[in-house]
Each structure stands twice: as C-alpha cells, then as structure tokens.
Scaffold this active site. Structure first.
Site, PDB file in Angstrom:
ATOM      1  N   TYR A 157       0.792  -1.229   0.000  1.00 23.18           N
ATOM      2  CA  TYR A 157       0.000   0.000   0.000  1.00 23.18           C
ATOM      3  C   TYR A 157       0.825   1.280   0.000  1.00 23.18           C
ATOM      4  CZ  TYR A 157      -3.359  -3.513   1.476  1.00 23.18           C
ATOM      5  OH  TYR A 157      -4.130  -4.643   1.552  1.00 23.18           O
ATOM      6  N   HIS A 198      -8.816  -0.284  -5.817  1.00 23.29           N
ATOM      7  CA  HIS A 198      -7.937  -0.937  -4.841  1.00 23.29           C
ATOM      8  C   HIS A 198      -6.520  -0.434  -5.049  1.00 23.29           C
ATOM      9  CE1 HIS A 198     -11.064  -3.707  -3.631  1.00 23.29           C
ATOM     10  NE2 HIS A 198     -11.356  -3.833  -4.918  1.00 23.29           N
ATOM     11  N   MET A 199      -5.831  -0.138  -3.969  1.00 17.68           N
ATOM     12  CA  MET A 199      -4.435   0.294  -4.038  1.00 17.68           C
ATOM     13  C   MET A 199      -3.552  -0.819  -4.605  1.00 17.68           C
ATOM     14  SD  MET A 199      -3.846   3.402  -2.395  1.00 17.68           S
ATOM     15  CE  MET A 199      -2.488   3.361  -1.225  1.00 17.68           C
TER      16      MET A 199
END
Length: 149
Positions: free
Chosen positions: A22, A100-101
């Site tokens: 992330y 979504h990262m």
C-alpha cells in the site's frame, strides 16, 4: 456533481500497514488528493470510512437518499465476502467504481474474487493512490456522459 468516496475496513490504517502493498501514503493524504482533483473536474468529493459493516451499509443507504451522482469504493477485505455491502450498493441508481491500491488479482487467492465487481461499472486496481485518482476521473466521466445523454 457530488461524488461519494467510501473506504472500508482497515483502510484508515493506510500509511501504517504493509507498505509493500500500500505504500506509505495515509488515507488523509489520499482524501486531499481526491479533493484537489475533484475541484479541477468540477466535482464535490465526500469521504466516508468505517470499520463497521452496518455503518457502511447505512452510509450507502444515505447516499441513495441524497441522490449522489457516483460512488467510488474501496471496500477493503469486505470486497471479497460482504454481500451486505454489495446489496446496499445495488440499491444505488448511480455509477459505482471499485478501486484498490494493490492488485487484488496478484495477491492471495481469497482476494481474487470481488462480490462488488458485478454491480460496479468498472474496477481499477494495483496503481496505489493513482487507482483512486483514475477512479474519480472515471466516475466524473460516467456522470458527464449520462448528463449529455
């Protein structure tokens, strides 16, 4: 134009959890970038994050009442199993963009399936904060295209 950005379980921990997946950016920093891009694109961006599934469902219900123009969602782990969140989103009449990262399709097998994907207009994953920014651009484009008719 009002765009609602929803962040699910554990995403308040961006910047603290698994930087390999992330990065080190925080959710507050992501929100700031979305606000700036939203202003450039003529959109007001609202943000909501919860670690409680019922609270998330209630916020989605409120989005229906408020008639938001589009929803950008990163449901976190709920992506893979929360039919409650999926069913709440299905009530909405506006475009839903899933983001979504990390690349959920290149991670653990349980992350490969999204219960949200079938009701979302599209999914953007694996580009870090750019997933959110591309998602916001996509949401704004979908709203503008619908208005142009």
């Amino acid at each position: 134009m009002n765009i609602l950005v929803l962040n699910g379980i554990n995403l308040n921990m961006f910047g603290k959890r698994d930087p390999k997946q992330y990065g080190t950016i925080t959710l507050a920093q992501i929100d700031e970038q979305l606000d700036a891009l939203g202003a450039e694109l003529g959109a007001t961006v609202q943000h909501f994050q919860s670690n409680h599934e019922g609270e998330m469902a209630e916020r989605i219900h409120q989005a229906h009442v408020d008639n938001v123009d589009a929803v950008l969602i990163n449901a976190g782990a709920w992506t893979h199993y929360s039919y409650g969140i999926r069913d709440a989103l299905a009530i909405l009449k506006c475009p839903i963009v899933e983001v979504h990262m990390s690349n959920i399709h290149a991670r653990e097998p349980f992350r490969h399936h999204s219960v949200i994907a079938e009701i979302a207009r599209g999914q953007i994953a694996g580009f870090g904060v750019d997933s959110y920014l591309m998602g916001l651009r996509a949401a704004v484009n979908l709203v503008n295209a619908a208005k142009a008719g």
